[in-house]
Design a protein around this motif. Structure first.
Motif: not given
Length: 231
Positions: A56-76, A108-114
């Motif tokens: 859910d792009a409007a939730k900071r913790d979920e956006v942080d987890k998304l990018f952390a998961d991508l980093d871990a998968a070598g897919a930044t 809008a806010y989700g766009a900022f977080l992502v």
């Protein structure tokens, strides 16, 4: 084209996002799709080999987890497309404040977080691209559609501000104004009005064109509309 290798499409669905996934995959990019309900993406995931993530792009913790998961998968991602939007309509005095709040959060806010999470990873490399999907409401506030105009105006302002700050640092920021309806299985082109809806594959080609631009001639905003659309 710049040497982009990994793309993230946030707010993925079966329309424009599917077209973008196909175009990016054809260009040799590794594609990740993020959505609140990734199960609905199964049909075109199979066709593109894209990875899916729940977010859910409007939730900071979920956006942080998304990018952390991508980093871990070598897919930044070095390309990020932000597609989510939400709207509530009606006479101004009858609008539900909670629905208005949700519209602003998602659009809008989700766009900022992502974008912030992406830029933190792009700045050290001085390379990357972030593209935001706008709408007619990005530049025109329609009657009984104040919340959507508020969200899309904010998104456009975010994109313009980011472009001015970050393009000189090697990050291409773009805003695509989709000025018109997009055809889909649920919204076919009316027989009496041919060419009245945008083809999502054609829109995706415009995103690809923006990514291919030489940094000597970067655009920060492009409008797309059917040739019969009044504006």
């Amino acid at each position: 084209m710049n040497a982009y290798t990994s793309a993230l499409i946030v707010g993925a669905g079966s329309g424009l996002s599917a077209s973008l996934a196909r175009v990016f995959t054809k260009e040799g990019m590794r594609v990740a799709l993020a959505a609140r309900s990734p199960a609905k993406l199964a049909e075109f995931v199979e066709a593109t080999g894209a990875a899916t993530y729940n977010c859910d792009a409007a939730k900071r913790d979920e956006v942080d987890k998304l990018f952390a998961d991508l980093d871990a998968a070598g897919a930044t991602p070095d390309v990020v497309v932000y597609n989510p939007s939400y709207r509530t309509r009606g006479p101004f005095v009858d609008l539900d404040p909670e629905e208005v709040h949700k519209t602003l959060e998602i659009t809008a806010y989700g766009a900022f977080l992502v974008a912030q999470a992406a830029v933190k990873r792009m700045l050290p490399k001085a390379q990357g691209a972030i593209l935001f999907t706008g709408a007619s409401a990005s530049v025109k506030g329609y009657a009984q559609s104040a919340p959507f105009a508020m969200g899309k105006f904010a998104l456009r302002g975010l994109a313009q501000s980011m472009a001015r700050e970050l393009q000189p640092k090697g990050i291409h920021v773009g805003h695509i104004v989709v000025d018109g309806g997009i055809k889909s299985a649920r919204r076919p082109v009316p027989a009496e009005a041919p060419d009245s809806l945008l083809d999502p594959d054609a829109i995706a080609e415009t995103y690809l064109h923006m990514l291919r631009q030489s940094r000597s001639a970067w655009s920060w905003e492009i409008e797309v509309r059917p040739w019969v659309e009044k504006f």
